[in-house]
Design an enzyme around this catalytic site. Structure first.
Site, PDB file in Angstrom:
ATOM      1  N   GLU A 196      -3.161  42.650  69.553  1.00 14.72           N
ATOM      2  CA  GLU A 196      -4.054  43.258  70.528  1.00 14.72           C
ATOM      3  C   GLU A 196      -3.382  44.478  71.153  1.00 14.72           C
ATOM      4  OE1 GLU A 196      -5.147  40.169  73.249  1.00 14.72           O
ATOM      5  OE2 GLU A 196      -6.367  39.101  71.772  1.00 14.72           O
ATOM      6  N   ARG A 467      -1.638  43.848  83.321  1.00 14.45           N
ATOM      7  CA  ARG A 467      -1.358  42.703  82.453  1.00 14.45           C
ATOM      8  C   ARG A 467      -1.476  43.077  80.987  1.00 14.45           C
ATOM      9  NH1 ARG A 467      -4.543  38.791  79.895  1.00 14.45           N
ATOM     10  NH2 ARG A 467      -6.449  39.547  80.891  1.00 14.45           N
TER      11      ARG A 467
END
Length: 647
Positions: A196, A467
């Protein structure tokens, strides 16, 4: 509310401590703040910020039971006859991955109450699509995961925390598998590891695009089989029960409202874990479920816990844009449908409505850039092109791979006439994750004795200013496990009065006001909620400025006072509690924390981007900290109703 400042001039200095890994010194500063209690002398993440409970010889041993075992000791039998006071060794607020994983471990040493606002599965965990990041491939390394996390976090991460999480992560995944969680495997029989945005390696363990749901399923099955764990559904946590022991604040449990019976239920326990998730619903569009109204953060704030890094709100760049669907939904969604980060990780390309690929114009990593970069890029495109959404196209990939990797997304879109194997997906940013929260040490401890935190409600230092994708479930698993031993130690060293339950006045439900009045109050509360969300999106969204933040501060303050005045004009009393009113109270609290923190940061870093300070400044690479303050000029939203002073 106290302003939160970490650099520049200030009146209060807390002892400097080395910010490990970056060679700078931290000085936590606060201007014009009065304190109700003495704060810990060292607030570095790595040192921890709470003490073990002190044994009081005048106390009697705390006797505890759970919902299944009714063998109470005589000292507390009378207080339990009406069922509105329950005694447990451990209270866990929240039924996501953090709360359930913790409950399963501490249940080996005592009774556990899992308190959940709706059904047990209704949590952010259940909506997590992408997966869990962990180093499970020989070509990957902990060091690489550490560096990816720190880079994504704009170098605001606490390096020791990052190393702990990245090192312990693989074992936490193996434990889930041993408990029955089923993850996708490749043709070679090994776990299929996805990649990702922000990750340099394939390290995302997943179950198609429903990873959170699979983890939640496995954990709930284990919890239901454990005789030491009782789950209390539809119990809304109102406030933590705290006392003052000298300069220390001590937590003794939590008051809840059973939303089905409209009854206040008190949970007395020696240890409380907050695992209540985030506060996505301070914004009008969020991927969070309806239960994510910041209850844990607000309760902790009222209980004098330290709060940190609330300005860093992560907007997921790709939530489904209903306006761009061939068939529009018949009613507004309670939460935005998430289009997983993994779609871009698997080759998805972003286009504007003119079918121009735009991400390479903003970042060399293009669609694989971290979420803050992608969200700002989309926001810029929407403003430049005066459009309401952009397009995410995965249709160039083989149809069978799309359907096997993203079955849930494909099915959701197909309901509205969109075949993602043939057409691009309309997407828009939506509030997704709070990188800030209740400040926690390496064992999940807080500055409130007996109170631990894990999951999105906590600020551990892992995420820094942004994050990294799929690090949230990882953090929840690691810190839920790390909080176990100190919690058990705290329980062993704790004592409490047998009559503890009567030390706090009980909240009351507002039934006496009558249905007509309550209907008016809740209707106005729903309107105020939408007004607050609109203010937050307009002035405290993806791109900020001093003027916008000052406007937000003023308008939120006025709206809160107007709403509270309306409540009390209708006969509402300070001790009254109702689900919608208490949620509104918590939303106001969290919104103000975000605004205060954003106003304190005079730079752009990670998720906090301001046009007045567009550059990242090395001297300001410090966490934002909001300390407990006095309740002078406090509102109903900031006041804790149930506090007891130990004599």
């Amino acid at each position: 509310m106290a302003a939160s400042v970490v650099s520049g001039s200030g009146q209060l200095h807390i002892r400097e401590t080395t910010y490990k890994g970056h060679g700078c010194r931290l000085a936590f500063l606060m201007s014009n703040v009065s304190f109700q209690q003495r704060m810990p002398q060292d607030l570095s993440w790595s040192c921890g910020i709470s003490k073990l409970a002190v044994q009081h010889s005048s106390h009697v041993t705390f006797s505890l039971v759970n919902g299944r075992n009714r063998s109470f000791k005589s000292a507390i039998t009378s207080s339990l006859r009406d069922g509105t006071t329950k005694y447990f060794d451990f209270s866990v607020v929240g039924s996501g991955v953090a709360g359930l994983r913790y409950a399963l471990e501490v249940a080996k040493c005592g009774t556990v109450a899992v308190i959940t606002k709706a059904e047990p599965h209704e949590s952010n965990t259940n909506y997590a699509q992408g997966g869990v990041s962990a180093v499970l491939c020989p070509s990957d390394s902990v060091e690489s995961h550490v560096q990816d996390t720190i880079v994504a976090g704009a170098y605001l991460c606490d390096e020791e925390t990052v190393r702990v999480v990245c090192t312990e992560g693989p074992d936490r995944i193996k434990e889930l598998i041993a408990m029955g969680a089923s993850f996708d495997h490749g043709e070679d029989g090994n776990l299929h590891l996805a990649r990702e945005g922000g990750h340099s390696h394939h390290r995302i363990v997943h179950a198609a695009d429903m990873t959170g749901r699979e983890i939640e399923r496995a954990l709930l099955e284990a919890v239901q089989k454990d005789p030491n764990i009782s789950v209390f559904e539809h119990h809304f946590a109102i406030d933590l029960l705290t006392s003052q022991d000298g300069s220390d604040t001590v937590c003794h449990g939590v008051d809840t409202l059973n939303s089905e019976t409209e009854e206040v239920v008190r949970f007395i326990s020696m240890v409380t874990l907050l695992a209540s998730g985030g506060a996505g619903h301070i914004y009008p569009s969020t991927t969070n479920p309806p239960v994510a109204t910041g209850d844990g953060i607000a309760m902790a704030r009222r209980a004098q816990a330290v709060i940190s890094n609330m300005e860093f709100v992560q907007f997921h760049p790709t939530a489904l844009a209903d306006e761009g669907l061939p068939v529009k939904p018949t009613k507004p969604r309670e939460n935005a449908f998430l289009i997983s980060e993994a779609v871009r990780g698997d080759g998805g390309i972003l286009y504007n409505l003119s079918m121009e690929r735009f991400m390479p114009l903003y970042d060399k990593r293009a669609e694989l850039a971290p979420r803050d970069v992608v969200a700002r890029s989309i926001d810029d495109q929407l403003k430049k092109c005066n459009e309401k959404y952009v397009l995410l196209d995965i249709s160039h990939r083989p149809r069978e791979k799309i359907l096997s990797h993203f079955p849930n997304i494909a099915a959701e879109c197909l309901q509205y006439g969109l075949d993602i194997t043939q057409e691009p997906i309309p997407v828009i940013p939506a509030a997704h994750y709070m990188c800030g929260g209740v400040r926690a040490g390496l064992q999940g401890e807080t500055n409130v004795r007996g109170l631990y935190v894990a999951g999105e409600v906590a600020c551990t230092g892992l995420h820094g200013a942004n994050r990294l994708a799929s690090n949230s479930l990882l953090e929840a698993l690691v810190f839920a496990r790390r909080a176990v031993k100190p919690s058990i130690d705290h329980k062993k060293g704790s004592s409490i009065y047998s009559s503890t339950s009567v030390n706090w006045a009980r909240p009351i439900v507002p039934a006496s006001l009558g249905r007509t009045v309550l209907s008016r109050i809740y209707q106005r509360t729903r309107e105020v909620r939408k007004e607050l969300q609109s203010i937050m999106w307009k002035y405290v969204g993806i791109v900020r400025s001093n003027t916008r933040l000052e406007t937000a501060e003023r308008r939120i303050g006025e709206l809160e006072l107007e709403w509270e005045a309306y409540l009390f004009q209708q006969g509402w009393e300070p001790t009254m509690v109702g689900l919608e009113a208490c949620e509104m109270r918590n939303l106001f609290c969290c919104a103000k924390l975000v605004v205060d923190s954003a106003m304190a940061r005079r730079e752009s870093r990670g998720l906090h981007y301001t046009t007045d300070y567009p550059e990242l400044e090395e001297s300001k690479r410090l966490p934002t900290v909001i300390f407990p303050n006095s309740h002078v000029n406090s509102t109903w939203s900031s006041r804790q109703l149930h506090k007891h002073q130990i004599c």
